[in-house]
Design an enzyme around this catalytic site. Structure first.
Site, PDB file in Angstrom:
ATOM      1  CD  GLU A 231      -2.665   1.335   2.549  1.00 26.55           C
ATOM      2  OE1 GLU A 231      -2.479   0.567   3.502  1.00 26.55           O
ATOM      3  OE2 GLU A 231      -3.604   2.149   2.496  1.00 26.55           O
TER       4      GLU A 231
ATOM      5  CB  CYS B 107      -6.938   3.647   4.234  1.00 24.16           C
ATOM      6  SG  CYS B 107      -7.300   2.866   5.792  1.00 24.16           S
TER       7      CYS B 107
ATOM      8  CG  ASN C  71      -9.195  -1.823   2.692  1.00 22.82           C
ATOM      9  OD1 ASN C  71      -8.669  -2.887   3.010  1.00 22.82           O
ATOM     10  ND2 ASN C  71      -9.030  -0.709   3.384  1.00 22.82           N
ATOM     11  CD  GLU C  72      -9.416  -2.004   7.356  1.00 24.25           C
ATOM     12  OE1 GLU C  72      -9.572  -0.799   7.612  1.00 24.25           O
ATOM     13  OE2 GLU C  72      -8.518  -2.692   7.881  1.00 24.25           O
TER      14      GLU C  72
HETATM   15  O1  AHR Z   1      -2.184  -1.234   6.919  1.00 24.66           O
HETATM   16  C1  AHR Z   1      -2.588   0.016   7.344  1.00 24.66           C
HETATM   17  C2  AHR Z   1      -4.091   0.228   7.243  1.00 24.66           C
HETATM   18  O2  AHR Z   1      -4.762  -0.567   8.155  1.00 24.66           O
HETATM   19  C3  AHR Z   1      -4.703  -0.113   5.914  1.00 24.66           C
HETATM   20  O3  AHR Z   1      -4.649   0.936   5.036  1.00 24.66           O
HETATM   21  C4  AHR Z   1      -6.117  -0.426   6.247  1.00 24.66           C
HETATM   22  O4  AHR Z   1      -6.703  -1.384   5.411  1.00 24.66           O
HETATM   23  C5  AHR Z   1      -6.068  -0.858   7.683  1.00 24.66           C
HETATM   24  O5  AHR Z   1      -6.995  -0.176   8.415  1.00 24.66           O
END
Ligand code: AHR
Length: 636
Positions: free
Chosen positions: A44, A232, A351-352
């Site tokens: 990321e 994120c 994602n999440e």
């Molecule tokens: O890995 C850091 C963050 O943790 C990522 O962006 C997210 O998916 C999680 O909340």
């Protein structure tokens, strides 16, 4: 003496071997088959993972679009004034260019890179930039300009309207960790420049490629898949406008607008875009896992009845990766230098985005998920789709709807004690869907620094996944990278500045686990493994077990991978009985440290690192060191 005094006195004694564990392993007692994608990586754009990290570009804010955080990276050299202008630009992707007025020859602008450029003696650096006119000299200089390490007259090339492309090759005659790039006009005058780019040699010599030392570290993890681009980072903040949008990341670098990374608060050139991610997967021989935005982000949502274009966008992304040369996006991929498909294998839908708590928009996840799921599976049934479940605050999240789901992505940022307490977490899980531990680390939500203790916790948790390989099909530690100059999430695996890097004990655990997966789980019986009370001293020890294990075997039953972690502060004896077979030789890879707090650093990068041993005969009695992770490759 009261009990406390006795305990204190005993604690001062040297710790002796008190655990006495016996394992009985039968090569015929087989469990589930391991996944072909057991361990991968999650990449990321966080902590300058790409920009100022893996992406080898040395110029910070190369297109003059950066925000507050990038202020000050461009300075003047000699006698010059600068202004960022927004008219007469190179193309529509650019919103600003740099205009400088040199009142004397050999004046201009300089860029200090990401907290200082690192140049190495005899290394070659390729410079390109665009300008409306002029003759320039490019130099690699010390930060204050007093020393020059390389100097070259810049050549003019391709012309586009008013603009021309310039290039030069710079060879450094000395090494410096705090260098800068200077662009100097040979005559006084007014000049406009844009997209100034400087690259060292890259991983696999790819153009617009990756920093070699960091990419080699990724290769050292032998990932079977790469999850990208977030996290994120996929979601963005406040609006979709500044989330990662793959179509804006294709083609020549001057055609990429870049965007403000609102999640982690810095400018991203998008030089490391969708194509570069796919190329990285190719180079690592890893299956791509692409995470798509479902119209839900941080503090915003796109109404569910207006997301058809996002679904089309996801289908286009798949076509870009996998479509043949008759398709629109397959053609585009070929144009960008990769006619063969990239074999995108996994798509994660959001994602999440499926919290059960008050984050209201999460309640809309299921209805979005099914729209994406149906559209993707209809056109690409061979792809594996992954759904979201509760990511924060739940240890056993469930799929809370009746839609079909192939795999769910669970996230765990927890303490190392949680990791070992959850060694058996999946033993009693319902087996109605597959699990991808997409993000986990023993870090207590990003606050603690990585130590041996956390690495042991992670190893134990991974061993728990291996015991349950029928449902735990994939896993990736998170996050991987951190540029030490701008920590956003402090607990990571690979730390660096522009000059060098070091890795944590967690990195080595990931490597040891990935190198020794095996094909099938072996079951075992054991005795003596309860460690709640130290029988010799009556001292209560912290770990409920002496040892934590996983045993797997390869296809032809010639190698057994016996993984053992000891989270305790003392050595533990282990005896292994093999039913009906006699092991031959054995190799051991072991990672251990004298204290739980031990870790590595830029100054001592190998303080905690694995060591290897060979045994001609598998030892009858093993002594498992305190705070250690061990992999025995036992040959039959
Ligand atoms: O890995 C850091 C963050 O943790 C990522 O962006 C997210 O998916 C999680 O909340």
């Amino acid at each position: 003496m009261n009990r406390q005094t006795i305990i204190s006195a005993l604690c001062c004694l040297p710790l002796t071997v008190v655990g006495q564990v016996t394992m009985n392993i039968d090569l015929n007692d087989r469990g589930p088959t391991m996944s072909d994608y057991q361990y991968g990586i999650f990449y990321e754009e966080i902590n300058h993972a790409g920009e100022g990290g893996l992406y080898a570009e040395m110029v910070c804010d190369r297109s003059f679009e950066g925000g507050e955080r990038e202020n000050g990276v461009w300075t003047t050299v000699g006698s010059a004034d600068t202004a960022r202008v927004s008219e007469g630009l190179l193309n529509n992707a650019q919103r600003h260019a740099m205009r400088f007025t040199a009142t004397h020859p050999m004046s201009g602008i300089a860029n200090r890179g990401f907290w200082g450029m690192s140049v190495e003696r005899d290394s070659i650096y390729e410079l390109t930039f665009w300008a409306t006119k002029g003759a320039f000299t490019a130099q690699l200089q010390s930060a204050d300009g007093s020393l020059t390490f390389a100097s070259a007259e810049v050549k003019q090339g391709e012309r586009r309207g008013e603009w021309r492309k310039y290039s030069a090759t710079l060879k450094a005659n000395a090494s410096c960790n705090d260098a800068r790039l200077a662009l100097l006009a040979r005559k006084a005058g007014r000049y406009t420049v844009d997209v100034v780019s400087l690259f060292p040699g890259t991983f696999r010599n790819r153009p617009n490629g990756l920093r070699r030392d960091l990419a080699e570290r990724l290769a050292g993890l032998h990932p079977t898949f790469v999850r990208f681009p977030g996290g994120c980072y996929v979601e963005g903040v406040n609006s979709y406008d500044e989330a990662f949008q793959w179509k804006r990341t294709l083609g020549p670098i001057e055609e990429r607008p870049g965007h403000q990374n609102r999640n982690w608060n810095y400018w991203v050139s998008d030089g490391m875009g969708y194509h570069e991610f796919l190329q990285l997967c190719d180079d690592l021989n890893a299956a791509p896992l692409f995470v798509i935005n479902v119209g839900l982000g941080h503090e915003y949502q796109i109404p569910v009845d207006s997301i058809d274009w996002l679904i089309e966008d996801a289908l286009d992304a798949i076509e870009y990766a996998n479509g043949d040369l008759t398709t629109r996006w397959g053609k585009e991929r070929a144009k960008n230098g990769h006619p063969e498909p990239f074999n995108l294998k996994f798509i994660e839908i959001g994602n999440e985005n499926y919290q059960a708590d008050a984050r209201i928009h999460s309640q809309q996840y299921a209805e979005r998920y099914i729209k994406f799921y149906k559209a993707i599976k209809e056109r690409y049934p061979e792809l594996t789709t992954i759904g979201n479940v509760d990511s924060w605050g739940h240890d056993n999240p469930v799929w809370r709807n009746l839609h079909p789901v192939e795999m769910v992505d669970e996230h765990y940022y927890r303490w190392h004690t949680w990791m070992r307490e959850n060694y058996r977490k999946y033993d009693n899980r319902m087996r109605n869907f597959l699990i991808y531990n997409g993000e986990y680390a023993a870090n207590g939500e990003g606050k603690a620094l990585p130590t041996m203790e956390s690495a042991v916790g992670e190893a134990i948790y991974m061993m728990g996944m291996e015991r349950n390989a029928d449902i735990c099909r994939m896993a990736s530690f998170a996050p991987i990278f951190m540029n030490v100059n701008d920590p956003r999430w402090k607990y990571d695996m690979i730390y660096y500045d522009s000059q060098g890097h070091w890795v944590t004990p967690s990195y080595y655990v990931q490597q040891m686990m990935a190198e020794n997966v095996g094909r099938q789980v072996l079951r075992w019986t054991e005795s003596g493994n309860s460690a709640t009370v130290d029988s010799a001293t009556a001292v209560v020890v912290k770990s409920p077990q002496w040892l934590y294990q996983s045993v797997t075997v390869n296809d032809d039953a010639r190698t057994v991978y016996l993984k053992i972690a000891n989270p305790n502060d003392r050595e533990v004896s282990l005896e292994v009985n093999w039913s009906n077979v006699v092991p031959l030789s054995c190799e051991l890879t072991t990672l251990s440290a004298p204290t739980p707090e031990a870790t590595n650093s830029m100054e001592q990068p190998e303080a905690v690192s694995p060591r290897s041993f060979s045994y001609e005969k598998f030892p009858d009695k093993l002594k498992i060191k305190p705070y250690s992770v061990n992999v025995f490759r036992v040959r039959f």
